[in-house]
Design an enzyme around this catalytic site. Structure first.
Site, PDB file in Angstrom:
ATOM      1  N   ASP A 142       0.808  -1.222   0.000  1.00  0.00           N
ATOM      2  CA  ASP A 142       0.000   0.000   0.000  1.00  0.00           C
ATOM      3  C   ASP A 142       0.842   1.275   0.000  1.00  0.00           C
ATOM      4  O   ASP A 142       0.424   2.301   0.537  1.00  0.00           O
ATOM      5  CB  ASP A 142      -0.955   0.037   1.221  1.00  0.00           C
ATOM      6  N   LYS A 151       2.227   2.191  -5.071  1.00  0.00           N
ATOM      7  CA  LYS A 151       2.941   1.698  -6.263  1.00  0.00           C
ATOM      8  C   LYS A 151       2.125   1.919  -7.533  1.00  0.00           C
ATOM      9  O   LYS A 151       2.668   2.229  -8.575  1.00  0.00           O
ATOM     10  CB  LYS A 151       3.220   0.188  -6.142  1.00  0.00           C
ATOM     11  N   GLY A 174      -3.869  -4.431  -4.272  1.00  0.00           N
ATOM     12  CA  GLY A 174      -4.841  -3.415  -4.662  1.00  0.00           C
ATOM     13  C   GLY A 174      -4.080  -2.165  -5.040  1.00  0.00           C
ATOM     14  O   GLY A 174      -3.444  -1.556  -4.192  1.00  0.00           O
ATOM     15  N   HIS A 175      -4.071  -1.844  -6.319  1.00  0.00           N
ATOM     16  CA  HIS A 175      -3.337  -0.662  -6.768  1.00  0.00           C
ATOM     17  C   HIS A 175      -4.329   0.398  -7.231  1.00  0.00           C
ATOM     18  O   HIS A 175      -5.159   0.143  -8.094  1.00  0.00           O
ATOM     19  CB  HIS A 175      -2.386  -1.048  -7.909  1.00  0.00           C
ATOM     20  N   ARG A 187       2.610 -29.310  -6.212  1.00  0.00           N
ATOM     21  CA  ARG A 187       2.413 -29.846  -7.566  1.00  0.00           C
ATOM     22  C   ARG A 187       1.002 -30.348  -7.813  1.00  0.00           C
ATOM     23  O   ARG A 187       0.759 -31.206  -8.640  1.00  0.00           O
ATOM     24  CB  ARG A 187       3.439 -30.955  -7.903  1.00  0.00           C
ATOM     25  N   GLN A 244       2.388  -6.039  -3.136  1.00  0.00           N
ATOM     26  CA  GLN A 244       2.685  -6.077  -1.700  1.00  0.00           C
ATOM     27  C   GLN A 244       3.969  -5.291  -1.381  1.00  0.00           C
ATOM     28  O   GLN A 244       4.326  -4.411  -2.143  1.00  0.00           O
ATOM     29  CB  GLN A 244       2.792  -7.519  -1.189  1.00  0.00           C
ATOM     30  N   ASP A 294       2.346  14.782   1.454  1.00  0.00           N
ATOM     31  CA  ASP A 294       1.329  15.779   1.817  1.00  0.00           C
ATOM     32  C   ASP A 294       0.566  15.397   3.080  1.00  0.00           C
ATOM     33  O   ASP A 294       0.097  16.260   3.820  1.00  0.00           O
ATOM     34  CB  ASP A 294       0.328  15.947   0.660  1.00  0.00           C
TER      35      ASP A 294
HETATM   36  P1  IMP Z   1      -2.513 -12.860   1.926  1.00  0.00           P
HETATM   37  O1  IMP Z   1      -1.531 -12.342   0.910  1.00  0.00           O
HETATM   38  O2  IMP Z   1      -3.947 -12.598   1.570  1.00  0.00           O
HETATM   39  O3  IMP Z   1      -2.250 -14.289   2.297  1.00  0.00           O
HETATM   40  O4  IMP Z   1      -2.292 -12.018   3.288  1.00  0.00           O
HETATM   41  C1  IMP Z   1      -1.097 -12.109   4.042  1.00  0.00           C
HETATM   42  C2  IMP Z   1      -0.737 -10.770   4.649  1.00  0.00           C
HETATM   43  O5  IMP Z   1      -0.317  -9.876   3.625  1.00  0.00           O
HETATM   44  C3  IMP Z   1      -1.888 -10.067   5.377  1.00  0.00           C
HETATM   45  O6  IMP Z   1      -1.352  -9.345   6.466  1.00  0.00           O
HETATM   46  C4  IMP Z   1      -2.428  -9.096   4.342  1.00  0.00           C
HETATM   47  O7  IMP Z   1      -3.076  -7.994   4.926  1.00  0.00           O
HETATM   48  C5  IMP Z   1      -1.125  -8.697   3.667  1.00  0.00           C
HETATM   49  N1  IMP Z   1      -1.305  -8.259   2.283  1.00  0.00           N
HETATM   50  C6  IMP Z   1      -1.484  -9.033   1.197  1.00  0.00           C
HETATM   51  N2  IMP Z   1      -1.558  -8.279   0.089  1.00  0.00           N
HETATM   52  C7  IMP Z   1      -1.423  -7.013   0.469  1.00  0.00           C
HETATM   53  C8  IMP Z   1      -1.375  -5.759  -0.237  1.00  0.00           C
HETATM   54  O8  IMP Z   1      -1.452  -5.677  -1.470  1.00  0.00           O
HETATM   55  N3  IMP Z   1      -1.208  -4.643   0.538  1.00  0.00           N
HETATM   56  C9  IMP Z   1      -1.071  -4.705   1.880  1.00  0.00           C
HETATM   57  N4  IMP Z   1      -1.092  -5.841   2.573  1.00  0.00           N
HETATM   58  C10 IMP Z   1      -1.259  -6.982   1.877  1.00  0.00           C
END
Ligand code: IMP
Length: 431
Positions: free
Chosen positions: A12, A15, A39-40, A144, A225, A334
């Site tokens: 977050d 990116k 989530g971008h 696998r 991530q 900001d």
């Molecule tokens: P998972 O990837 O859904 O298995 O989640 C594992 C951990 O990664 C959790 O703490 C999620 O909140 C965090 N996480 C996964 N994807 C994102 C992302 O795109 N942004 C922020 N945190 C993420």
């Protein structure tokens, strides 16, 4: 010539916006890890686009977008995401501006169910996953027993693999009182959901290797991530299931890791984390709530409020070092406006011992006491400023201090959600 953009904190970092800016110049934008847990957000004019699986280059006409083999794809979600974008007037044409690796694994409904059940069983030790089935899908890949996008090109093979997988899944689900899944029905649903995606399934590794060989094509690798969520290097077990940064690009896109010349880390001017796990500089009181409110810190994927805290230089320096990061984009500067003082976490103390370097693998990280250094804050609204010189002196000092402490230049500053809210600086990239 390839550039890699990765998140240098807990995800977050913004990116999506940075990739969208760089995508203007890119011929190919490539996702290489994660799935729709990512989530971008990209804001263009008055429209806010939330991308989860589609590479952020999809908003730029003329850019081709690749979902590489390291990504796990929920086909139902992808079909919806494409539909949503088309509804906003963005053309998505599988096989033209969207290409998918045949080696990318599919997230199936049983993965989501497994994710939910596993979190429930973890109880107090839950990870706080996004619930998108990401971990169980990667688990099947390693075991696998996974199904890949290329399997769709041979329906009989797909059916055989799916039927075998469902036998195992039904054993697992029965243990939790779940009714058995019907493999035939799932097969039909899957084929229907994927019908439109099939033309996109092409040898993307070959395409990339050729593009990189010709030396003229500009390739942008889009990380998902953040480094602190990397399965090996992050705050295990509170991490996602992939190698999220530069280390993941070779295996996740089917290219040589040496293809990447520029490694651009993205970090927020403060820090946030969603889900459970250690977060040394977290602010649990009103200061954290204020950052959350000013920065609109709610997950793009799950809508969960993000935990907020001060910038953690110990963790950020580690992220820069282990990824070979050559420069940094700093976002949401900001949001710090209005803080009378801004703090930087510069060292940890764990059980009486000082740590200047990030103590990777130490369970005691959750007990870290952070040592802070304070800097003068600023009150001005930065949103309309377009050059570094316009920034208030304390904001300039903050950026320059980060460059000194981290040993990398910061050529991009983001000071608002829109494409135009950006300041470019001429700084030397680290080689
Ligand atoms: P998972 O990837 O859904 O298995 O989640 C594992 C951990 O990664 C959790 O703490 C999620 O909140 C965090 N996480 C996964 N994807 C994102 C992302 O795109 N942004 C922020 N945190 C993420």
């Amino acid at each position: 010539m390839a550039t890699l953009v990765f998140g240098a904190q807990w995800g977050d970092e913004g990116k999506g916006k940075i990739i969208d800016l760089l995508a203007e110049e890119a011929d190919l934008v490539v996702r290489y890890s994660g799935g729709n847990n990512a989530g971008h957000t990209v804001v263009v004019g008055d429209t806010r686009y939330a991308l989860h699986l589609l590479p952020s280059g999809i908003l730029r006409p003329g850019t081709r977008n690749i979902i590489g083999n390291g990504v796990v794809i929920d086909p139902w979600h992808l079909a919806e995401e494409i539909k949503g974008l088309r509804g906003l007037g963005v053309p998505v044409v599988p096989g033209e501006n969207l290409l998918i690796s045949p080696c990318a694994h599919m997230v199936l409904p049983y993965h989501k169910e497994q994710d939910r059940i596993t979190e429930e069983v973890r109880g107090k030790g839950k990870i706080g996953t996004t619930g998108r089935g990401i971990g169980p899908c990667y688990q099947d890949r390693a075991n696998r027993t996974g199904l890949r996008m290329g399997d769709l090109l041979e329906p009989a093979y797909l059916k055989e693999r799916l039927t075998a997988a469902v036998v195992w899944k039904n054993h697992f689900l029965a243990g939790f009182g779940h009714p058995p899944l019907d493999a035939d029905r799932l097969y039909d649903d899957l084929r229907a959901a994927c019908a439109e995606l099939v033309p996109a399934i092409q040898d993307t590794s070959l395409m990339l290797r050729r593009a990189l060989r010709d030396g003229r094509t500009k390739v942008l690798f889009e990380g998902a991530q953040g480094l602190m969520l990397d399965v090996d290097l992050g705050t295990y077990p509170y991490v996602t299931s992939t190698s999220v940064a530069a280390g993941g690009v070779g295996g996740g896109a089917g290219v040589s890791p040496r293809a990447v010349a520029r490694v651009l880390g993205v970090a927020k001017a403060y820090a946030t984390r969603v889900g459970e796990g250690p977060f040394p500089t977290e602010l649990t009181g009103p200061e954290g709530a204020m950052l959350g409110e000013r920065g609109r810190e709610f997950g793009t994927t799950t809508g969960r409020p993000r935990r907020c805290g001060w910038l953690d230089l110990v963790a950020l320096r580690y992220a820069i070092e282990v990824t070979g990061c050559t420069e940094l984009a700093l976002t949401k500067l900001d949001v710090l406006s209005g803080q009378p003082v801004v703090r930087l976490g510069t060292a940890y103390e764990i059980d009486g011992r000082r740590h200047d370097d990030f103590p990777a693998g130490l369970p005691g990280l959750a007990r870290a006491q952070v040592q802070y250094q304070e800097m003068e804050g600023w009150t001005e609204d930065l949103g309309a400023m377009r050059s570094f010189d316009e920034l208030p002196a304390p904001a300039q000092a903050y950026v320059e201090r980060l460059e000194r402490e981290l040993g990398v230049g910061i050529p991009i500053l983001s000071i608002g959600p829109g494409r135009e809210a950006v300041i470019y600086r001429h700084v030397q990239a680290r080689s």
